[in-house]
Scaffold this motif. Sequence first.
Motif, PDB file in Angstrom:
ATOM      1  N   LYS A   1      48.823  29.876  20.754  1.00 27.92           N
ATOM      2  CA  LYS A   1      48.972  30.663  21.981  1.00 27.92           C
ATOM      3  C   LYS A   1      48.488  32.096  21.761  1.00 27.92           C
ATOM      4  CE  LYS A   1      52.791  27.879  23.772  1.00 27.92           C
ATOM      5  NZ  LYS A   1      54.179  27.882  24.282  1.00 27.92           N
ATOM      6  N   GLN A   2      47.353  32.191  21.091  1.00 34.77           N
ATOM      7  CA  GLN A   2      46.754  33.491  20.817  1.00 34.77           C
ATOM      8  C   GLN A   2      45.335  33.527  21.380  1.00 34.77           C
ATOM      9  OE1 GLN A   2      46.868  33.904  16.566  1.00 34.77           O
ATOM     10  NE2 GLN A   2      49.023  34.517  16.522  1.00 34.77           N
ATOM     11  N   PRO A   3      44.948  34.647  21.979  1.00 33.50           N
ATOM     12  CA  PRO A   3      43.570  34.743  22.502  1.00 33.50           C
ATOM     13  C   PRO A   3      42.563  34.831  21.360  1.00 33.50           C
ATOM     14  CG  PRO A   3      44.672  36.857  22.686  1.00 33.50           C
ATOM     15  CD  PRO A   3      45.719  35.873  22.222  1.00 33.50           C
ATOM     16  N   ILE A   4      41.346  34.365  21.628  1.00 40.11           N
ATOM     17  CA  ILE A   4      40.274  34.477  20.646  1.00 40.11           C
ATOM     18  C   ILE A   4      39.790  35.923  20.621  1.00 40.11           C
ATOM     19  CG2 ILE A   4      37.961  33.675  20.022  1.00 40.11           C
ATOM     20  CD1 ILE A   4      38.632  31.101  21.622  1.00 40.11           C
ATOM     21  N   GLN A   5      39.674  36.494  19.437  1.00 40.57           N
ATOM     22  CA  GLN A   5      39.338  37.912  19.294  1.00 40.57           C
ATOM     23  C   GLN A   5      37.809  38.112  19.324  1.00 40.57           C
ATOM     24  OE1 GLN A   5      41.706  40.303  19.263  1.00 40.57           O
ATOM     25  NE2 GLN A   5      43.213  38.657  19.494  1.00 40.57           N
ATOM     26  N   TRP A   6      37.244  37.921  20.521  1.00 40.41           N
ATOM     27  CA  TRP A   6      35.806  38.140  20.659  1.00 40.41           C
ATOM     28  C   TRP A   6      35.473  39.619  20.470  1.00 40.41           C
ATOM     29  CZ3 TRP A   6      33.213  33.772  20.640  1.00 40.41           C
ATOM     30  CH2 TRP A   6      33.763  32.623  21.202  1.00 40.41           C
TER      31      TRP A   6
ATOM     32  N   THR B   1      33.854  33.823  35.097  1.00 36.92           N
ATOM     33  CA  THR B   1      34.222  33.463  36.474  1.00 36.92           C
ATOM     34  C   THR B   1      34.217  34.642  37.441  1.00 36.92           C
ATOM     35  OG1 THR B   1      36.553  33.682  35.823  1.00 36.92           O
ATOM     36  CG2 THR B   1      35.590  31.474  35.756  1.00 36.92           C
ATOM     37  N   SER B   2      34.323  35.861  36.944  1.00 37.24           N
ATOM     38  CA  SER B   2      34.369  37.020  37.850  1.00 37.24           C
ATOM     39  C   SER B   2      33.038  37.741  37.939  1.00 37.24           C
ATOM     40  CB  SER B   2      35.450  38.016  37.377  1.00 37.24           C
ATOM     41  OG  SER B   2      35.123  38.539  36.100  1.00 37.24           O
ATOM     42  N   VAL B   3      31.969  37.103  37.466  1.00 38.11           N
ATOM     43  CA  VAL B   3      30.680  37.781  37.388  1.00 38.11           C
ATOM     44  C   VAL B   3      30.159  38.186  38.767  1.00 38.11           C
ATOM     45  CG1 VAL B   3      29.305  35.664  37.478  1.00 38.11           C
ATOM     46  CG2 VAL B   3      28.400  37.650  36.304  1.00 38.11           C
ATOM     47  N   TYR B   4      30.524  37.444  39.815  1.00 37.93           N
ATOM     48  CA  TYR B   4      30.060  37.762  41.168  1.00 37.93           C
ATOM     49  C   TYR B   4      31.146  38.378  42.046  1.00 37.93           C
ATOM     50  CZ  TYR B   4      25.896  35.019  40.114  1.00 37.93           C
ATOM     51  OH  TYR B   4      24.737  34.551  39.549  1.00 37.93           O
ATOM     52  N   LYS B   5      32.341  38.533  41.530  1.00 33.94           N
ATOM     53  CA  LYS B   5      33.419  39.032  42.384  1.00 33.94           C
ATOM     54  C   LYS B   5      34.317  40.056  41.720  1.00 33.94           C
ATOM     55  CE  LYS B   5      36.071  34.834  41.233  1.00 33.94           C
ATOM     56  NZ  LYS B   5      36.680  33.617  41.764  1.00 33.94           N
ATOM     57  N   GLY B   6      34.047  40.441  40.505  1.00 37.19           N
ATOM     58  CA  GLY B   6      34.907  41.392  39.814  1.00 37.19           C
ATOM     59  C   GLY B   6      34.159  42.621  39.350  1.00 37.19           C
ATOM     60  N   LYS B   7      34.912  43.653  39.008  1.00 37.46           N
ATOM     61  CA  LYS B   7      34.318  44.887  38.500  1.00 37.46           C
ATOM     62  C   LYS B   7      33.621  44.650  37.164  1.00 37.46           C
ATOM     63  CE  LYS B   7      35.549  49.630  37.206  1.00 37.46           C
ATOM     64  NZ  LYS B   7      35.170  49.546  35.797  1.00 37.46           N
ATOM     65  N   SER B   8      34.153  43.725  36.381  1.00 39.80           N
ATOM     66  CA  SER B   8      33.539  43.390  35.097  1.00 39.80           C
ATOM     67  C   SER B   8      33.444  41.874  34.967  1.00 39.80           C
ATOM     68  CB  SER B   8      34.351  43.971  33.938  1.00 39.80           C
ATOM     69  OG  SER B   8      35.658  43.442  33.945  1.00 39.80           O
ATOM     70  N   ALA B   9      32.510  41.427  34.137  1.00 43.62           N
ATOM     71  CA  ALA B   9      32.354  39.995  33.887  1.00 43.62           C
ATOM     72  C   ALA B   9      33.319  39.602  32.782  1.00 43.62           C
ATOM     73  CB  ALA B   9      30.913  39.672  33.495  1.00 43.62           C
ATOM     74  N   ASN B  10      34.324  38.814  33.134  1.00 45.56           N
ATOM     75  CA  ASN B  10      35.387  38.512  32.170  1.00 45.56           C
ATOM     76  C   ASN B  10      34.902  37.627  31.025  1.00 45.56           C
ATOM     77  OD1 ASN B  10      35.246  36.417  34.339  1.00 45.56           O
ATOM     78  ND2 ASN B  10      36.640  35.376  32.943  1.00 45.56           N
ATOM     79  N   ILE B  11      35.610  37.718  29.904  1.00 43.37           N
ATOM     80  CA  ILE B  11      35.382  36.808  28.787  1.00 43.37           C
ATOM     81  C   ILE B  11      36.129  35.517  29.101  1.00 43.37           C
ATOM     82  CG2 ILE B  11      35.720  36.448  26.319  1.00 43.37           C
ATOM     83  CD1 ILE B  11      33.719  38.620  26.992  1.00 43.37           C
ATOM     84  N   PRO B  12      35.492  34.351  28.979  1.00 42.52           N
ATOM     85  CA  PRO B  12      36.163  33.091  29.347  1.00 42.52           C
ATOM     86  C   PRO B  12      37.341  32.785  28.433  1.00 42.52           C
ATOM     87  CG  PRO B  12      34.052  32.671  28.275  1.00 42.52           C
ATOM     88  CD  PRO B  12      34.100  34.134  28.556  1.00 42.52           C
ATOM     89  N   SER B  13      38.363  32.189  29.009  1.00 44.89           N
ATOM     90  CA  SER B  13      39.536  31.780  28.239  1.00 44.89           C
ATOM     91  C   SER B  13      39.232  30.483  27.488  1.00 44.89           C
ATOM     92  CB  SER B  13      40.728  31.575  29.166  1.00 44.89           C
ATOM     93  OG  SER B  13      40.490  30.477  30.033  1.00 44.89           O
ATOM     94  N   ALA B  14      40.104  30.168  26.533  1.00 44.76           N
ATOM     95  CA  ALA B  14      39.924  28.935  25.756  1.00 44.76           C
ATOM     96  C   ALA B  14      40.038  27.701  26.642  1.00 44.76           C
ATOM     97  CB  ALA B  14      40.953  28.885  24.634  1.00 44.76           C
ATOM     98  N   ASN B  15      40.779  27.801  27.743  1.00 47.74           N
ATOM     99  CA  ASN B  15      40.931  26.653  28.647  1.00 47.74           C
ATOM    100  C   ASN B  15      39.598  26.241  29.267  1.00 47.74           C
ATOM    101  OD1 ASN B  15      43.667  26.522  28.214  1.00 47.74           O
ATOM    102  ND2 ASN B  15      44.178  27.868  29.920  1.00 47.74           N
ATOM    103  N   ILE B  16      38.745  27.227  29.549  1.00 46.99           N
ATOM    104  CA  ILE B  16      37.429  26.907  30.100  1.00 46.99           C
ATOM    105  C   ILE B  16      36.606  26.148  29.065  1.00 46.99           C
ATOM    106  CG2 ILE B  16      35.243  27.916  30.890  1.00 46.99           C
ATOM    107  CD1 ILE B  16      36.815  30.075  32.275  1.00 46.99           C
TER     108      ILE B  16
END
Length: 450
Positions: free
Chosen positions: A348-353, A308-323
């Motif tokens: 309630k744990q993030p995926i360890q990409w 989601t931040s690919v066009y507006k953030g310093k880095s392209a974020n890794i998508p959350s599980a909700n997406i």
Amino acid sequence: MNSFLSRTSSWVLALFLALAGPALAQDAASTANVSKAGVAPGGAATASAGAAAAPAAAAPGSGGGDAAAIAAGDALFKNNCAQCHAVNDKVVGPALAGISKRRTISWLIPWVHNSSKVIASGDEYAVKLFNDNGKQQMPAFPQLSDKEITSIIAWVTSQEGGGGGAAATAATGGVTTGNAAAADGADASGGGKYMDVLLIVLVVVLIVLVVTLAIIANLMKDVLQGRKDLDGRDVEILEQRFNWAGLYQSSALRGIVGVVFALVLLYVGVQSVMAVGLTQGYQPTQPIAFSHKIHAGENNINCAYCHTSVYKGKSANIPSANICMNCHSQIKTESPEIKKIYRAIERKQPIQWVRVHNLPDLAYFNHSQHTQVGGIQCQTCHGPIQNMEVVYQYSALTMGWCINCHRETPLNTKGNAYYDNLVKLHDKSNSAVPFTVSSNGGTECSKCHY
């Protein structure tokens, strides 16, 4: 002897024709197909291109809107709707074919802006649609203007029935797709394939000639050895052998071999040192077998939907599980890989990409500056990401790689008043050279290291 040479020459010629014949026939057939398709062998369009242009020009009358609106709707649909909808098939949401006949545009605009509000108002059709689709809530799109929603509907209308016809051609800027594009690609590559086959044939012929000459030399030697009228000098030449021992003991040869060996070791050593820290081709195994080929390729999901931040953030974020759950709450819910996402949410744990692309801390890089301002496509740096089952680092990501890009890439300055004076100064002093990133100071050390 003459009959032997004649038979050998005939055999070599027959072998050449047998190997080259299919290649010549294939090239002739390819040229004929190109001519039938209405395209000149050099790539120039003929009368069929003009015939194809006529339906494209007629698109406004057949697609529910003019070509510009349909083209805009195509891009808007891919960026906002393609994750959950298709025109003729049900995905997460229902198929959109015939939507302009089922609902008026005055109903569709509020629905796209905020479907929850329309459902809450008690609208009978909206409530039924909500219930028929498993009570899956459609995201709100308040950022889309009425004109943009109308363009999306125009594009959907042009695609109904699985075809797109002339309107689809207009929406894609006249680019031919499907089997026609495949045929054009095959025709274009015919010359290259022919050259490859011809090169192989020439190599085979060369090998055959060398073998033939060796056979002839041996036969001539056998004939000469049977003759008794040779003098001592002729016999000495005929019976001489190559002195391999003398060659091995030659100091000149040993010196040449030693120098070559030292240079090879030096080259390998320098290459090994230069490769320290480089991870081009790195392809780690991820905790969940996510396929970009399926998502970004086959399903045409826009990169910005997940990152989601690919066009507006310093880095392209890794998508959350909700997406992920926006689609996979309904799609492939029994898949073992999708169940891993469910478990991560339950715990309630993030995926360890595992991170694939990683720049050193000493280098500053802003993703949005390249994608949003520079208009750089994802594939420029990440390669054919839409074809990757498992993502790997496509580019070198070295300082030299970045600098070369800055030196060669012209800046898109149109419509950006910030560059107006800079472009004028550049053109005044060096108008023959394009205004590149380097022209704007993009190769200065402090741009990336500070």
